[in-house]
Design a protein around this motif. Structure first.
Motif, mmCIF file in Angstrom:
data_model
loop_
_atom_site.group_PDB
_atom_site.id
_atom_site.type_symbol
_atom_site.label_atom_id
_atom_site.label_comp_id
_atom_site.label_asym_id
_atom_site.label_seq_id
_atom_site.Cartn_x
_atom_site.Cartn_y
_atom_site.Cartn_z
ATOM 1 N N ARG A 30 45.390 35.098 40.029
ATOM 2 C CA ARG A 30 44.901 36.330 39.411
ATOM 3 C C ARG A 30 43.832 36.017 38.349
ATOM 4 O O ARG A 30 44.042 35.205 37.446
ATOM 5 C CB ARG A 30 46.058 37.085 38.759
ATOM 6 C CG ARG A 30 45.659 38.414 38.114
ATOM 7 C CD ARG A 30 46.858 39.117 37.530
ATOM 8 N NE ARG A 30 47.849 39.417 38.565
ATOM 9 C CZ ARG A 30 49.033 39.988 38.313
ATOM 10 N NH1 ARG A 30 49.361 40.304 37.069
ATOM 11 N NH2 ARG A 30 49.877 40.232 39.302
ATOM 12 N N GLY A 31 42.687 36.657 38.498
ATOM 13 C CA GLY A 31 41.602 36.486 37.550
ATOM 14 C C GLY A 31 40.810 35.210 37.728
ATOM 15 O O GLY A 31 39.911 34.926 36.933
ATOM 16 N N ARG A 32 41.108 34.444 38.786
ATOM 17 C CA ARG A 32 40.408 33.180 39.019
ATOM 18 C C ARG A 32 40.109 33.055 40.503
ATOM 19 O O ARG A 32 40.711 33.734 41.343
ATOM 20 C CB ARG A 32 41.256 31.986 38.548
ATOM 21 C CG ARG A 32 41.658 32.073 37.073
ATOM 22 C CD ARG A 32 42.723 31.047 36.730
ATOM 23 N NE ARG A 32 42.269 29.686 36.954
ATOM 24 C CZ ARG A 32 43.043 28.608 36.788
ATOM 25 N NH1 ARG A 32 44.313 28.771 36.428
ATOM 26 N NH2 ARG A 32 42.559 27.404 36.987
ATOM 27 N N SER A 33 39.188 32.164 40.830
ATOM 28 C CA SER A 33 38.854 31.915 42.227
ATOM 29 C C SER A 33 39.574 30.690 42.776
ATOM 30 O O SER A 33 39.276 30.225 43.878
ATOM 31 C CB SER A 33 37.335 31.731 42.370
ATOM 32 O OG SER A 33 36.889 30.625 41.596
#
Length: 292
Positions: free
Chosen positions: A28-31
């Motif tokens: 979540r919130g990152r690749s």
């Protein structure tokens, strides 16, 4: 399981790697996509998997498996796999690669150098059959594999040429003859002295192999080298734990000094065809400035 790694996938082809990549949701919130697609494995963010599109420097599609920022495995869409142990090969990188590729291949460390073992089939054993392995060193910390679809395994792609250093025994015999008088004197002295006088002599400064050779060749400097060699001759008996002198260690010390000092002329570089050379002679290539 290698090196305590769990929840690791088994990947052998680009399609398998890409399918595994697409099945994992980014954090979540990152690749970032953790390579371990389990509830516990998603916490292992130091091990990731990425898909790469073609770009200016690389025209092929690829999927990389990374650990601590090292692209340990790269699967290409042309059925090749690049194995990279990184600048400083360690147990973690080796275990990471092995846990993904096994049983088709694995990496291990020998004499501080990484080696790749490739599964080339099976061979008879005492009970049934076991895997047969073909070993190869790494070239520039990398090695490339090609998929063998007929046999469902890998084969080496542009396998690195292996070399080994072999001693020229005739030249070694000539060098020994030049210091034979010193060896004879040192062995005789080792049989007469008290080991307790030399066992604590290690506080002396180390000498280089070239300096030791100069001392052996000059009778006036024997007294400087003899305490060092006599200390190396001290050993504990395995039977009664009494310290004794071992005169045979004199020749061993002299041989070490000769091989380091004259490494370029004493050793011959030969190409190896079947397996890497393991005689350990490559350590003498550091030259006469090596401390012994």
């Amino acid at each position: 399981m290698f090196g305590g790694f769990t929840d690791m996938p088994s990947l052998f082809t680009y399609k398998q790697a890409l399918r595994h990549h697409d099945s994992i949701k980014p954090l979540r919130g990152r690749s970032v996509r953790p390579i371990c697609n389990t509830k516990n494995g998603r916490r292992k963010t130091h091990m990731t998997i990425r898909a790469h599109e073609p770009h200016l420097l690389e025209k092929r599609h690829s999927v990389t498996c990374e650990i601590y920022g090292v692209e340990a495995l790269r699967f290409f869409d042309d059925e090749t796999v690049e194995v990279n142990v990184g600048l400083y090969s360690g147990q973690a990188v080796n275990a990471f690669i092995s846990s993904i590729l096994y049983p088709l291949g694995y990496v291990y460390q020998k004499n501080y150098q990484p080696r790749f073992c490739l599964n080339v089939g099976e061979k008879p054993a005492t009970y049934g059959t076991v895997y047969a392995w073909e070993e190869s060193p790494f070239e520039d910390r990398k090695i490339t594999l090609k998929q063998d679809n007929e046999n469902n395994r890998f084969r080496y792609h542009n396998k690195p040429v292996m070399y080994g250093y072999y001693l020229r025994r005739k030249l070694m015999k000539e060098k020994r003859a030049q210091v034979a008088e010193f060896v004879k004197y040192a062995k005789a002295l080792a049989k007469m002295v008290d080991p307790s006088d030399y066992r604590n002599h290690r506080s002396r400064e180390c000498v280089t192999a070239a300096t030791a050779w100069q001392m052996m060749a000059d009778r006036d400097r024997w007294s400087e080298l003899l305490p060092i060699i006599l200390h190396d001759c001290c050993e504990w008996s395995r039977y009664d734990w009494v310290q004794r002198m071992n005169p045979d260690r004199v020749q061993k010390y002299v041989d070490e000094a000769i091989k380091h000092t004259f490494s370029e002329e004493l050793f011959e570089l030969r190409e190896m065809k079947d397996k890497p050379n393991e005689n350990g002679n490559d350590r003498y290539m550091s030259g006469g400035n090596t401390s012994i």
